[in-house]
Design a protein around this motif. Structure first.
Motif, PDB file in Angstrom:
ATOM      1  N   PRO A 117      55.889  15.706  -1.091  1.00 53.90           N
ATOM      2  CA  PRO A 117      54.693  16.060  -1.273  1.00 53.90           C
ATOM      3  C   PRO A 117      53.802  14.472  -1.326  1.00 53.90           C
ATOM      4  CG  PRO A 117      55.708  16.496  -3.336  1.00 53.90           C
ATOM      5  CD  PRO A 117      56.714  16.245  -2.165  1.00 53.90           C
ATOM      6  N   ASP A 118      54.516  13.432  -1.877  1.00 57.23           N
ATOM      7  CA  ASP A 118      53.622  12.054  -1.985  1.00 57.23           C
ATOM      8  C   ASP A 118      53.628  11.882  -0.604  1.00 57.23           C
ATOM      9  OD1 ASP A 118      53.876  11.837  -4.924  1.00 57.23           O
ATOM     10  OD2 ASP A 118      55.937  11.279  -4.626  1.00 57.23           O
ATOM     11  N   LEU A 119      54.236  11.750   0.462  1.00 60.58           N
ATOM     12  CA  LEU A 119      53.954  11.372   1.739  1.00 60.58           C
ATOM     13  C   LEU A 119      52.918  12.284   2.347  1.00 60.58           C
ATOM     14  CD1 LEU A 119      54.658   9.643   4.196  1.00 60.58           C
ATOM     15  CD2 LEU A 119      56.277  11.668   4.962  1.00 60.58           C
ATOM     16  N   VAL A 120      52.969  13.487   2.006  1.00 60.64           N
ATOM     17  CA  VAL A 120      51.847  14.189   2.553  1.00 60.64           C
ATOM     18  C   VAL A 120      50.226  13.934   2.102  1.00 60.64           C
ATOM     19  CG1 VAL A 120      50.895  16.506   3.057  1.00 60.64           C
ATOM     20  CG2 VAL A 120      53.203  16.017   3.258  1.00 60.64           C
ATOM     21  N   GLU A 164      56.730  23.014   5.069  1.00 59.93           N
ATOM     22  CA  GLU A 164      58.116  22.489   4.805  1.00 59.93           C
ATOM     23  C   GLU A 164      58.061  21.144   4.628  1.00 59.93           C
ATOM     24  OE1 GLU A 164      58.409  26.272   7.103  1.00 59.93           O
ATOM     25  OE2 GLU A 164      57.394  24.068   7.574  1.00 59.93           O
ATOM     26  N   GLY A 165      57.314  20.280   5.340  1.00 60.53           N
ATOM     27  CA  GLY A 165      57.174  18.841   4.964  1.00 60.53           C
ATOM     28  C   GLY A 165      56.645  18.594   3.742  1.00 60.53           C
ATOM     29  N   PHE A 166      55.444  19.267   3.129  1.00 60.25           N
ATOM     30  CA  PHE A 166      54.984  19.329   2.028  1.00 60.25           C
ATOM     31  C   PHE A 166      56.026  19.461   0.783  1.00 60.25           C
ATOM     32  CE2 PHE A 166      52.103  20.846  -1.527  1.00 60.25           C
ATOM     33  CZ  PHE A 166      51.526  19.697  -1.947  1.00 60.25           C
ATOM     34  N   HIS A 167      56.773  20.506   1.117  1.00 56.09           N
ATOM     35  CA  HIS A 167      57.505  20.872   0.095  1.00 56.09           C
ATOM     36  C   HIS A 167      58.714  19.591   0.058  1.00 56.09           C
ATOM     37  CE1 HIS A 167      60.352  23.275  -2.273  1.00 56.09           C
ATOM     38  NE2 HIS A 167      61.465  23.024  -1.782  1.00 56.09           N
ATOM     39  N   ALA A 175      37.703  18.461  -2.811  1.00 52.70           N
ATOM     40  CA  ALA A 175      38.732  17.432  -2.934  1.00 52.70           C
ATOM     41  C   ALA A 175      38.245  16.405  -3.531  1.00 52.70           C
ATOM     42  CB  ALA A 175      39.592  17.536  -1.858  1.00 52.70           C
ATOM     43  N   PRO A 176      38.737  15.322  -4.122  1.00 52.77           N
ATOM     44  CA  PRO A 176      38.648  14.024  -4.770  1.00 52.77           C
ATOM     45  C   PRO A 176      38.843  13.254  -3.296  1.00 52.77           C
ATOM     46  CG  PRO A 176      40.633  14.628  -5.732  1.00 52.77           C
ATOM     47  CD  PRO A 176      40.154  15.923  -5.171  1.00 52.77           C
ATOM     48  N   LEU A 177      38.553  11.963  -3.248  1.00 55.81           N
ATOM     49  CA  LEU A 177      38.875  11.059  -2.161  1.00 55.81           C
ATOM     50  C   LEU A 177      40.381  11.022  -2.189  1.00 55.81           C
ATOM     51  CD1 LEU A 177      37.452   9.624   0.161  1.00 55.81           C
ATOM     52  CD2 LEU A 177      37.384   7.793  -1.078  1.00 55.81           C
ATOM     53  N   GLU A 178      41.026  10.929  -3.316  1.00 58.85           N
ATOM     54  CA  GLU A 178      42.382  10.647  -3.331  1.00 58.85           C
ATOM     55  C   GLU A 178      43.035  11.871  -4.158  1.00 58.85           C
ATOM     56  OE1 GLU A 178      44.362   7.123  -4.229  1.00 58.85           O
ATOM     57  OE2 GLU A 178      43.490   6.102  -2.683  1.00 58.85           O
ATOM     58  N   MET A 179      44.067  12.597  -3.694  1.00 59.65           N
ATOM     59  CA  MET A 179      44.824  13.674  -4.252  1.00 59.65           C
ATOM     60  C   MET A 179      46.182  13.253  -4.465  1.00 59.65           C
ATOM     61  SD  MET A 179      43.204  16.715  -1.955  1.00 59.65           S
ATOM     62  CE  MET A 179      44.441  18.110  -2.390  1.00 59.65           C
ATOM     63  N   SER A 180      46.769  13.889  -5.408  1.00 61.73           N
ATOM     64  CA  SER A 180      48.140  13.568  -5.635  1.00 61.73           C
ATOM     65  C   SER A 180      49.075  14.901  -6.227  1.00 61.73           C
ATOM     66  CB  SER A 180      48.410  12.440  -6.737  1.00 61.73           C
ATOM     67  OG  SER A 180      48.015  13.231  -8.192  1.00 61.73           O
TER      68      SER A 180
END
Length: 232
Positions: A48-51, A42-45, A125-130
């Motif tokens: 998503p930027d914060l997560v 739910e938090g991701f929904h 996963a790359p080091l940074e995801m978005s």
């Protein structure tokens, strides 16, 4: 030397001395966020930027962390013990593998993994995801960390229950004993006839379920236990 099967559960406490904080550490990453915001579907929904920012920070932290003596001791146990040694870890940091352990089940996922929320494809996963990252399999922008969040089913559970039922020794290291299903592992192993051991900084909430206990820093007590086990 005994060829018994040893199943080991590890929690955040084994990685604390490598600089990776537990949920309850003051000032750490977890203390800066509500679990509902960064560790639930739910938090991701909602955000998503914060997560992604939270797990990008955890991924970078884990990438720089080094295994401590406890991780290295468990890798030594796997190499030198004539029987099977399985590490079931609640940790997502990859330090067991960095230390050389190969027989590891990540029941809560892995920071180094990416998961498509649309088609369930997994990839490194790359080091940074978005949130704009697309899945290499289906092309949807539905990329999330391959982490088991609260409310989701941990990975490998059928396999883990089977291993617990056939274990000769079950050891819990650095885990609070408060989160299910892992909190029930000691009872399952005990029902199967395993000798049960808790190695922890302080007694967990399940301490009375263990036949043997030892308390202190993981980097001290885990190597001591491994040396004792290999001398049997």
């Amino acid at each position: 030397m005994s060829s018994d099967k040893i199943v080991i559960l590890t929690g955040a406490g084994i990685s604390a001395e490598s600089g990776l904080g537990t949920f309850r550490d003051e000032g750490g990453l977890w203390a800066q966020h509500r679990i509902e915001d960064v560790a639930t579907p739910e938090g991701f929904h909602r955000n998503p930027d914060l997560v992604h920012a939270f797990y990008n920070a955890r991924r970078a932290q884990a990438a720089e962390a080094e295994p401590n003596a406890a991780h290295h001791a468990l890798a030594r146990l796997e190499r030198e013990h004539p029987g099977e040694v399985l590490v079931v870890t609640q940790n997502v940091d990859g330090l067991h593998e960095k230390a050389g352990s190969r027989n590891v089940l990540h029941m809560h996922g892995f920071l180094a993994g990416a998961l498509c929320a649309s088609c369930d494809h997994r990839w490194p996963a790359p080091l940074e995801m978005s949130k704009s990252d697309t899945c290499p399999a289906c092309g949807h922008a539905a990329t999330r960390p391959d982490i088991v969040w609260f409310g989701e089913m941990p990975y490998y559970m059928d396999e883990i229950w089977s291993h617990l039922a056939s274990a000769d020794t079950f050891v819990a290291i650095g885990t609070s004993g408060e989160v299910y299903p892992a909190a029930a592992f000691v009872q399952e192993a005990d029902r199967g006839g395993a000798h049960t051991i808790e190695l922890n900084l302080a007694p967990s909430s399940r301490v009375s379920d263990f036949a043997e206990t030892c308390f202190g820093p993981a980097s001290q007590i885990v190597p001591e236990w491994v040396a004792q086990e290999l001398s049997r």
